[in-house]
Write a protein that holds these residues in place. Sequence first.
Motif, short mmCIF file in Angstrom:
data_model
loop_
_atom_site.label_atom_id
_atom_site.label_comp_id
_atom_site.label_asym_id
_atom_site.label_seq_id
_atom_site.Cartn_x
_atom_site.Cartn_y
_atom_site.Cartn_z
N TYR A 59 5.25 2.31 9.60
CA TYR A 59 5.03 2.16 8.17
C TYR A 59 6.08 1.25 7.55
O TYR A 59 5.76 0.30 6.83
CB TYR A 59 5.04 3.53 7.50
CG TYR A 59 4.99 3.47 5.99
CD1 TYR A 59 3.82 3.05 5.34
CD2 TYR A 59 6.11 3.78 5.22
CE1 TYR A 59 3.78 2.96 3.97
CE2 TYR A 59 6.06 3.70 3.84
CZ TYR A 59 4.90 3.29 3.22
OH TYR A 59 4.86 3.19 1.86
N LYS A 64 1.92 -5.40 6.08
CA LYS A 64 1.12 -5.14 4.88
C LYS A 64 1.99 -4.74 3.69
O LYS A 64 1.69 -5.01 2.54
CB LYS A 64 0.11 -4.01 5.16
CG LYS A 64 -1.26 -4.54 5.56
CD LYS A 64 -2.30 -3.44 5.41
CE LYS A 64 -2.45 -2.69 6.70
NZ LYS A 64 -3.27 -1.50 6.66
N ARG A 65 3.09 -4.05 4.02
CA ARG A 65 3.96 -3.52 3.00
C ARG A 65 4.70 -4.62 2.23
O ARG A 65 5.13 -4.39 1.10
CB ARG A 65 4.97 -2.60 3.68
CG ARG A 65 5.13 -1.35 2.91
CD ARG A 65 5.83 -0.30 3.72
NE ARG A 65 6.70 0.42 2.81
CZ ARG A 65 7.99 0.22 2.70
NH1 ARG A 65 8.59 -0.66 3.46
NH2 ARG A 65 8.69 0.91 1.85
N LYS A 67 3.51 -7.22 0.91
CA LYS A 67 2.72 -7.55 -0.28
C LYS A 67 2.50 -6.33 -1.17
O LYS A 67 2.51 -6.43 -2.39
CB LYS A 67 1.37 -8.16 0.12
CG LYS A 67 1.50 -9.64 0.42
CD LYS A 67 0.15 -10.34 0.39
CE LYS A 67 0.34 -11.85 0.25
NZ LYS A 67 -0.89 -12.60 0.52
N GLU A 68 2.28 -5.18 -0.52
CA GLU A 68 1.95 -3.97 -1.29
C GLU A 68 3.13 -3.45 -2.10
O GLU A 68 2.99 -3.02 -3.24
CB GLU A 68 1.46 -2.87 -0.36
CG GLU A 68 0.03 -3.10 0.11
CD GLU A 68 -0.38 -2.16 1.23
OE1 GLU A 68 -1.47 -2.35 1.78
OE2 GLU A 68 0.40 -1.23 1.56
N ASN A 69 4.29 -3.48 -1.48
CA ASN A 69 5.48 -2.94 -2.16
C ASN A 69 6.72 -3.75 -1.76
O ASN A 69 7.59 -3.25 -1.05
CB ASN A 69 5.65 -1.46 -1.81
CG ASN A 69 6.64 -0.79 -2.73
OD1 ASN A 69 7.34 -1.45 -3.52
ND2 ASN A 69 6.73 0.53 -2.65
#
Length: 254
Positions: A59, A64-65, A67-69
């Motif tokens: 995680y 992906k993280r 861009k997401e956070n």
Amino acid sequence: MTDIDNQSAIKQLAGYMNEANIICFYGGAGTSTESGIPDYRSKHGIWTMMEENEQNPLYFANAKRIKENPAAFFNRRKKPGLRPEPNVGHLVLANLEKQGKDIRVITQNVDGMHQLAGHRFVLELHGNHRNWYCMECGRIYKYDEVEYDQHGVPRCYVDSGIVRPSVVYFGENANRETVEKSKHTLKVSDLLIIAGTSLSTPLATRLVQLFEGKHVVIINRDPLDIQPLRTDLFIQRSVGEVLKEVQPYIHTNK
Ligand SMILES: [Zn+2]
């Protein structure tokens, strides 16, 4: 391991290295721990500690993280004051290369220690931390040129896109050209030294199986979970120590 066993292991490794025209040094996190850079999978490795704290590395180091956070991603990974330097292992390899020994490094590390030591042939399977790029326009930034916004997120001068390291995170593929060059290197080498890695990624396992040369040596402080290849010599010690001891026995052109 007794001193005598150790000495004969060093001499055996030196013999293989002297015999080989091309040496492939396939290194993982264990080649950098002596530079003070923690590894991932050993007892006190980053991932092991995270898992013990019930945090999932899949995680936290997931692409992906970004861009997401992005604020969480970039604030977590800042390590102020950490200026690691190449250790004796990196320096021995770079020195031997400089003296004409054809040593080709394939590394899973992103810390640039081999290059800093002066090594010329280095393939970085998981990218590196020196070069960053804008995810919108592709502009290239150096690690220490990156400017952060008020949330601690690195931003592009031109379009304010997120600027990220060219590191291969979970969920991303290794650079195709680097993988092709690594395959070629493994195919043409006479000696394969696998150092400081438990070969736990599928890419690593696939790559080392392409080796067609004569001898395989593994240097790792922990025993390997899987033995992907016939191994001629396994030295269960730290990588830098072993390379330091083997260096005086290596014949070079200069
Ligand atoms: Zn941009």
